[in-house]
Enzyme design. Structure first.
Site, PDB file in Angstrom:
ATOM      1  N   SER A  61       0.845  -1.226   0.069  1.00  0.00           N
ATOM      2  CA  SER A  61      -0.041  -0.119  -0.057  1.00  0.00           C
ATOM      3  C   SER A  61       0.981   1.371  -0.047  1.00  0.00           C
ATOM      4  O   SER A  61       1.874   1.141   0.585  1.00  0.00           O
ATOM      5  CB  SER A  61      -0.944   0.089   1.256  1.00  0.00           C
TER       6      SER A  61
HETATM    7  N1  SAH Z   1      -1.263  -4.744   4.025  1.00  0.00           N
HETATM    8  C1  SAH Z   1      -0.720  -4.602   2.667  1.00  0.00           C
HETATM    9  C2  SAH Z   1      -1.480  -4.335   1.764  1.00  0.00           C
HETATM   10  C3  SAH Z   1      -1.539  -5.690   0.804  1.00  0.00           C
HETATM   11  S1  SAH Z   1      -2.686  -5.657  -0.706  1.00  0.00           S
HETATM   12  C4  SAH Z   1       0.592  -3.522   2.837  1.00  0.00           C
HETATM   13  O1  SAH Z   1       0.830  -3.229   4.149  1.00  0.00           O
HETATM   14  O2  SAH Z   1       0.996  -3.241   1.841  1.00  0.00           O
HETATM   15  C5  SAH Z   1      -3.831  -6.385  -0.053  1.00  0.00           C
HETATM   16  C6  SAH Z   1      -3.875  -7.654   0.257  1.00  0.00           C
HETATM   17  O3  SAH Z   1      -4.965  -8.409   0.811  1.00  0.00           O
HETATM   18  C7  SAH Z   1      -3.095  -8.836  -0.711  1.00  0.00           C
HETATM   19  O4  SAH Z   1      -2.079  -9.383  -0.465  1.00  0.00           O
HETATM   20  C8  SAH Z   1      -4.278  -9.922  -1.138  1.00  0.00           C
HETATM   21  O5  SAH Z   1      -3.954 -11.138  -1.255  1.00  0.00           O
HETATM   22  C9  SAH Z   1      -5.057  -9.891   0.169  1.00  0.00           C
HETATM   23  N2  SAH Z   1      -6.416 -10.201   0.257  1.00  0.00           N
HETATM   24  C10 SAH Z   1      -7.447 -10.034  -0.782  1.00  0.00           C
HETATM   25  N3  SAH Z   1      -8.406 -10.723  -0.343  1.00  0.00           N
HETATM   26  C11 SAH Z   1      -8.206 -11.161   1.173  1.00  0.00           C
HETATM   27  C12 SAH Z   1      -8.843 -12.299   1.678  1.00  0.00           C
HETATM   28  N4  SAH Z   1     -10.189 -12.579   1.675  1.00  0.00           N
HETATM   29  N5  SAH Z   1      -8.307 -12.459   2.948  1.00  0.00           N
HETATM   30  C13 SAH Z   1      -7.070 -12.363   3.089  1.00  0.00           C
HETATM   31  N6  SAH Z   1      -6.165 -11.347   2.444  1.00  0.00           N
HETATM   32  C14 SAH Z   1      -6.989 -11.002   1.190  1.00  0.00           C
END
Ligand code: SAH
Length: 218
Positions: free
Chosen positions: A69
């Site tokens: 993010s």
């Molecule tokens: N928190 C992260 C952002 C990652 S992007 C950061 O600090 O950068 C969002 C993430 O959500 C992705 O890795 C994706 O695989 C995950 N995601 C999407 N749907 C999900 C679900 N149902 N359960 C758990 N993770 C999920």
């Protein structure tokens, strides 16, 4: 695993200071959130080839079609979640490579974070252990279900956009707790959900852009 402290090396703290100043200029006021952003080296969480861009205020690819993010949105969500209070137990849905979980770990006593893509879950575990962050508990699971056995949470953050708020997450929010999440598909907005004795109070905040919340484990 090898962690790439090199490359940015000694300049990383200075580069991070500049990022904090930019976040301030963009309107982040919560000093606790800013200090937490300052404490976590974001370059550790991205591929070495992208490390030079780690302190730009942009999301970056982390593989598997996912992103780390944008710093502004991480700071903003934590600022909204905290609302000037101390957080005890926080749940994050979508660990990705673990960056936001590492920042949350600076402001909350305990962090639980759920990821549905196994290699990302593994990578987050490696990075957090390398940084010796011990108050984050990672789960490889579908975040739509939350973590009932660790509930209630006084804060819940979702890092992927849903079309509706998963009911289990509403149930796992403590009374007096706050949830911050992006909702929508093409057009997404950040929402704040506050749970009170009487029910749930929902407030629409700014427009955002997140990867979608998916169903099940990958
Ligand atoms: N928190 C992260 C952002 C990652 S992007 C950061 O600090 O950068 C969002 C993430 O959500 C992705 O890795 C994706 O695989 C995950 N995601 C999407 N749907 C999900 C679900 N149902 N359960 C758990 N993770 C999920």
């Amino acid at each position: 695993m090898s962690v790439h402290y090199s490359g940015i090396g000694m300049t990383s703290q200075r580069t991070r200071n500049r990022l904090i100043e930019r976040l301030r200029a963009q309107g982040i006021q919560d000093e606790v959130a800013l200090a937490a952003m300052n404490a976590v080296p974001r370059h550790i969480f991205v591929d070495e080839a992208l490390a030079s861009r780690a302190y730009d205020d942009v999301s970056l690819p982390i593989g598997h079609g996912q992103t780390i993010s944008q710093p502004y949105i991480v700071a903003r969500m934590i600022e909204i979640l905290r609302n000037g209070m101390t957080l005890n137990r926080v749940l994050e849905i979508g660990s990705g490579c673990g960056y936001q979980a590492a920042v949350l770990a600076q402001v909350a006593k305990e962090v639980y974070s759920v990821e549905r893509i196994h290699p990302l879950y593994q990578r987050a575990a490696d990075y957090l252990s390398e940084l010796q962050i011990k108050n984050v508990s990672l789960r490889y699971a579908d975040g739509n279900i939350g973590i009932p056995e660790a509930a209630p949470f006084d804060g819940i953050i979702m890092a992927a956009a849903a079309t509706h708020i998963p009911q289990p997450l509403l149930e796992q929010l403590a009374i007096g707790g706050r949830m911050v999440l992006p909702l929508g598909t093409q057009e997404q907005f950040l929402w704040l959900i506050e749970r009170t004795e009487e029910g749930y109070c929902k407030t629409r905040l700014e427009a955002v852009r997140f990867v979608p919340l998916l169903l099940g484990k990958a």
